[in-house]
Design a protein around this motif. Structure first.
Motif, PDB file in Angstrom:
ATOM      1  N   SER A 181     -24.446  -0.579  20.662  1.00 41.36           N
ATOM      2  CA  SER A 181     -23.521   0.558  20.634  1.00 41.36           C
ATOM      3  C   SER A 181     -24.255   1.828  20.272  1.00 41.36           C
ATOM      4  CB  SER A 181     -22.426   0.344  19.582  1.00 41.36           C
ATOM      5  OG  SER A 181     -21.732  -0.829  19.853  1.00 41.36           O
ATOM      6  N   ASN A 182     -24.118   2.824  21.126  1.00 36.50           N
ATOM      7  CA  ASN A 182     -24.593   4.194  20.857  1.00 36.50           C
ATOM      8  C   ASN A 182     -26.048   4.246  20.406  1.00 36.50           C
ATOM      9  OD1 ASN A 182     -21.530   3.894  19.454  1.00 36.50           O
ATOM     10  ND2 ASN A 182     -21.755   5.340  21.133  1.00 36.50           N
ATOM     11  N   SER A 196     -24.793   2.253  25.316  1.00 31.63           N
ATOM     12  CA  SER A 196     -23.949   1.144  24.848  1.00 31.63           C
ATOM     13  C   SER A 196     -23.862   0.115  25.964  1.00 31.63           C
ATOM     14  CB  SER A 196     -22.539   1.623  24.499  1.00 31.63           C
ATOM     15  OG  SER A 196     -22.579   2.548  23.452  1.00 31.63           O
ATOM     16  N   VAL A 197     -24.095  -1.151  25.629  1.00 33.57           N
ATOM     17  CA  VAL A 197     -24.008  -2.191  26.664  1.00 33.57           C
ATOM     18  C   VAL A 197     -23.804  -3.562  26.006  1.00 33.57           C
ATOM     19  CG1 VAL A 197     -26.528  -2.628  26.799  1.00 33.57           C
ATOM     20  CG2 VAL A 197     -25.103  -3.004  28.813  1.00 33.57           C
ATOM     21  N   ASP A 198     -23.041  -4.423  26.674  1.00 38.26           N
ATOM     22  CA  ASP A 198     -22.870  -5.813  26.239  1.00 38.26           C
ATOM     23  C   ASP A 198     -23.550  -6.724  27.258  1.00 38.26           C
ATOM     24  OD1 ASP A 198     -21.265  -4.987  24.167  1.00 38.26           O
ATOM     25  OD2 ASP A 198     -19.382  -5.406  25.208  1.00 38.26           O
ATOM     26  N   ILE A 199     -24.252  -7.746  26.774  1.00 31.54           N
ATOM     27  CA  ILE A 199     -24.893  -8.721  27.663  1.00 31.54           C
ATOM     28  C   ILE A 199     -24.254 -10.079  27.370  1.00 31.54           C
ATOM     29  CG2 ILE A 199     -27.088  -9.782  28.358  1.00 31.54           C
ATOM     30  CD1 ILE A 199     -26.928  -6.754  28.923  1.00 31.54           C
ATOM     31  N   PHE A 200     -23.848 -10.777  28.457  1.00 30.28           N
ATOM     32  CA  PHE A 200     -23.030 -11.977  28.275  1.00 30.28           C
ATOM     33  C   PHE A 200     -23.790 -13.276  28.558  1.00 30.28           C
ATOM     34  CE2 PHE A 200     -20.100  -8.528  29.154  1.00 30.28           C
ATOM     35  CZ  PHE A 200     -19.222  -8.666  28.080  1.00 30.28           C
ATOM     36  N   SER A 201     -23.374 -14.327  27.837  1.00 27.36           N
ATOM     37  CA  SER A 201     -23.925 -15.667  28.040  1.00 27.36           C
ATOM     38  C   SER A 201     -23.592 -16.167  29.442  1.00 27.36           C
ATOM     39  CB  SER A 201     -23.327 -16.642  27.026  1.00 27.36           C
ATOM     40  OG  SER A 201     -23.537 -16.180  25.733  1.00 27.36           O
ATOM     41  N   GLY A 202     -24.490 -16.962  30.010  1.00 24.93           N
ATOM     42  CA  GLY A 202     -24.229 -17.574  31.318  1.00 24.93           C
ATOM     43  C   GLY A 202     -24.356 -16.619  32.483  1.00 24.93           C
ATOM     44  N   GLU A 203     -24.819 -15.395  32.217  1.00 30.39           N
ATOM     45  CA  GLU A 203     -24.968 -14.413  33.305  1.00 30.39           C
ATOM     46  C   GLU A 203     -26.420 -13.998  33.477  1.00 30.39           C
ATOM     47  OE1 GLU A 203     -20.782 -12.089  33.812  1.00 30.39           O
ATOM     48  OE2 GLU A 203     -22.386 -11.012  32.814  1.00 30.39           O
ATOM     49  N   PHE A 204     -26.795 -13.813  34.737  1.00 34.73           N
ATOM     50  CA  PHE A 204     -28.118 -13.286  35.089  1.00 34.73           C
ATOM     51  C   PHE A 204     -27.920 -11.795  35.364  1.00 34.73           C
ATOM     52  CE2 PHE A 204     -31.359 -13.016  38.759  1.00 34.73           C
ATOM     53  CZ  PHE A 204     -32.337 -12.528  37.911  1.00 34.73           C
ATOM     54  N   GLU A 259     -37.347  -0.605  16.937  1.00 35.18           N
ATOM     55  CA  GLU A 259     -36.181  -0.188  16.165  1.00 35.18           C
ATOM     56  C   GLU A 259     -35.565   1.070  16.778  1.00 35.18           C
ATOM     57  OE1 GLU A 259     -35.404   0.261  11.603  1.00 35.18           O
ATOM     58  OE2 GLU A 259     -37.459  -0.409  11.970  1.00 35.18           O
ATOM     59  N   PRO A 260     -34.253   1.094  16.983  1.00 34.08           N
ATOM     60  CA  PRO A 260     -33.650   2.339  17.496  1.00 34.08           C
ATOM     61  C   PRO A 260     -33.649   3.416  16.408  1.00 34.08           C
ATOM     62  CG  PRO A 260     -31.935   0.741  16.959  1.00 34.08           C
ATOM     63  CD  PRO A 260     -33.256   0.050  16.729  1.00 34.08           C
ATOM     64  N   ASP A 261     -33.575   4.682  16.814  1.00 39.07           N
ATOM     65  CA  ASP A 261     -33.446   5.773  15.827  1.00 39.07           C
ATOM     66  C   ASP A 261     -32.061   5.721  15.194  1.00 39.07           C
ATOM     67  OD1 ASP A 261     -35.941   6.605  16.609  1.00 39.07           O
ATOM     68  OD2 ASP A 261     -35.156   8.022  18.103  1.00 39.07           O
ATOM     69  N   SER A 262     -31.056   5.403  16.023  1.00 32.78           N
ATOM     70  CA  SER A 262     -29.700   5.226  15.498  1.00 32.78           C
ATOM     71  C   SER A 262     -28.909   4.363  16.474  1.00 32.78           C
ATOM     72  CB  SER A 262     -29.022   6.588  15.294  1.00 32.78           C
ATOM     73  OG  SER A 262     -28.885   7.235  16.530  1.00 32.78           O
ATOM     74  N   GLY A 263     -27.726   3.956  16.039  1.00 39.42           N
ATOM     75  CA  GLY A 263     -26.921   3.050  16.854  1.00 39.42           C
ATOM     76  C   GLY A 263     -26.988   1.647  16.278  1.00 39.42           C
ATOM     77  N   SER A 264     -26.166   0.741  16.822  1.00 44.37           N
ATOM     78  CA  SER A 264     -26.162  -0.611  16.261  1.00 44.37           C
ATOM     79  C   SER A 264     -26.325  -1.665  17.349  1.00 44.37           C
ATOM     80  CB  SER A 264     -24.878  -0.847  15.464  1.00 44.37           C
ATOM     81  OG  SER A 264     -23.805  -0.974  16.351  1.00 44.37           O
ATOM     82  N   ILE A 265     -26.931  -2.787  16.926  1.00 42.61           N
ATOM     83  CA  ILE A 265     -27.089  -3.937  17.820  1.00 42.61           C
ATOM     84  C   ILE A 265     -26.574  -5.153  17.075  1.00 42.61           C
ATOM     85  CG2 ILE A 265     -28.720  -5.375  19.108  1.00 42.61           C
ATOM     86  CD1 ILE A 265     -30.630  -2.991  19.047  1.00 42.61           C
ATOM     87  N   ARG A 266     -25.669  -5.864  17.748  1.00 41.37           N
ATOM     88  CA  ARG A 266     -25.067  -7.033  17.108  1.00 41.37           C
ATOM     89  C   ARG A 266     -25.264  -8.245  18.024  1.00 41.37           C
ATOM     90  NH1 ARG A 266     -20.816  -8.373  13.620  1.00 41.37           N
ATOM     91  NH2 ARG A 266     -20.650  -6.244  12.857  1.00 41.37           N
ATOM     92  N   SER A 312     -29.519  -4.324  13.857  1.00 44.33           N
ATOM     93  CA  SER A 312     -29.951  -2.972  13.496  1.00 44.33           C
ATOM     94  C   SER A 312     -29.928  -2.757  11.983  1.00 44.33           C
ATOM     95  CB  SER A 312     -29.089  -1.942  14.211  1.00 44.33           C
ATOM     96  OG  SER A 312     -27.735  -2.331  14.197  1.00 44.33           O
ATOM     97  N   ALA A 313     -29.262  -3.664  11.244  1.00 47.97           N
ATOM     98  CA  ALA A 313     -29.239  -3.514   9.782  1.00 47.97           C
ATOM     99  C   ALA A 313     -30.103  -4.586   9.113  1.00 47.97           C
ATOM    100  CB  ALA A 313     -27.800  -3.612   9.285  1.00 47.97           C
ATOM    101  N   SER A 314     -30.888  -5.313   9.917  1.00 46.56           N
ATOM    102  CA  SER A 314     -31.686  -6.420   9.367  1.00 46.56           C
ATOM    103  C   SER A 314     -33.075  -5.957   8.957  1.00 46.56           C
ATOM    104  CB  SER A 314     -31.849  -7.523  10.422  1.00 46.56           C
ATOM    105  OG  SER A 314     -30.602  -7.978  10.851  1.00 46.56           O
TER     106      SER A 314
END
Ligand SMILES: Nc1ncnc2c1ncn2[C@@H]1O[C@H](COP(=O)(O)OP(=O)(O)OP(=O)(O)O)[C@@H](O)[C@H]1O
Length: 242
Positions: free
Chosen positions: A8-9, A28-36, A59-66, A73-75
């Motif tokens: 996100s962002n 911002s982007v979501d990547i899904f299981s089972g998809e190429f 590491e991004p400058d800002s934004g989050s990755i989950r 991004s907070a690890s």
């Protein structure tokens, strides 16, 4: 559907000799299981930076990755390393094989890091080599393998730990079209048969017809998000041009 990894962002810029480049801009982007999923776009638009950021290598400058319950991004660095070890596989243009190891030994390496017992590791490595059609060449070293075979060993090494997410950066660009197609088919099968989220950076438009989803980037932003098989596509440009 819950994404395997969600960004996100994201913002990421590089400054070299006083010159600043914005490699990711509010991405911002979501990547899904089972998809190429194929990630494409002109040279320098930020594809590799996005892949490296999602894969926890940059590491991004800002934004989050989950990813699942982990907020990457907070690890800490150690937590990100552990996440990568357990959940991610990586394939690169240059294969990155160890010259002294046989194909079977190369594929066992990630399982050694995960402390998988020797006998189980050998069986799983053989299984991964069989998936890429190289079981009969398991005892050969890289100098005795073709480019396409080396890349298939690299794929077996990446999938042997059954990662949730497989990242591939230009995996076909050093290969002729027959070998390139074989690699793409293996990546597609990996998504379909193992349920892996496969994210592949490529300039090669021939990959698009094999992809479940094609993302196009430009100037650090997502330009379009299409599913070739469904006839549906989302042009996301108005989100940032408007
Ligand atoms: N480590 C770095 N230091 C400085 N600038 C960088 C670095 N990594 C990437 N860049 C710059 O960020 C921008 C995006 O680079 P990136 O490698 O992500 O693009 P790309 O779309 O993968 O390009 P290509 O298709 O040519 O591999 C480029 O302008 C690049 O020069």
């Amino acid at each position: 559907m819950q994404p395997a990894i969600s960004a996100s962002n994201l913002y990421k810029s590089f400054t070299v000799q006083g010159m600043r480049t914005n490699a990711l801009v509010d991405m911002s982007v979501d990547i899904f299981s089972g998809e190429f999923t194929v990630l494409s776009g002109p040279s320098g638009c930020g594809k590799s930076t996005l892949l490296a950021t999602l894969g926890g290598m940059t590491e991004p400058d800002s934004g989050s990755i989950r990813a699942g319950n982990t907020v990457l991004s907070a690890s800490s660095d150690n937590e990100r390393d552990a996440f990568r070890l357990h959940n991610c596989g990586f394939i690169f243009q240059g294969f990155n094989l160890f010259p002294a190891l046989t194909a079977l030994e190369q594929v066992q390496v990630p399982l050694d890091y995960l402390h998988v017992p020797e006998e189980e590791a050998r069986l799983r490595a053989r299984d991964a080599l069989e998936r890429v059609g190289l079981l009969e060449r398991q005892h050969l070293r890289p100098s005795h393998l073709s480019g396409g075979e080396k890349q298939r060993v690299a794929i077996a090494r990446a999938i042997v730990k059954d990662p949730a997410i497989l990242f591939a950066d230009e995996p076909t660009s050093a290969l002729d079209s027959t070998n390139g197609l074989r690699i793409v088919e293996i990546l597609q099968e990996t998504a379909r048969q193992l349920g892996t989220a496969v994210l592949c950076v490529s300039h090669d438009t021939r990959l698009f017809s094999k992809a479940d989803r094609v993302l196009k980037m430009e100037d650090g932003r997502l330009l379009s998000d299409q599913r070739p098989g469904s006839g549906r596509g989302i042009d996301v440009r108005e989100d940032w041009h408007g």
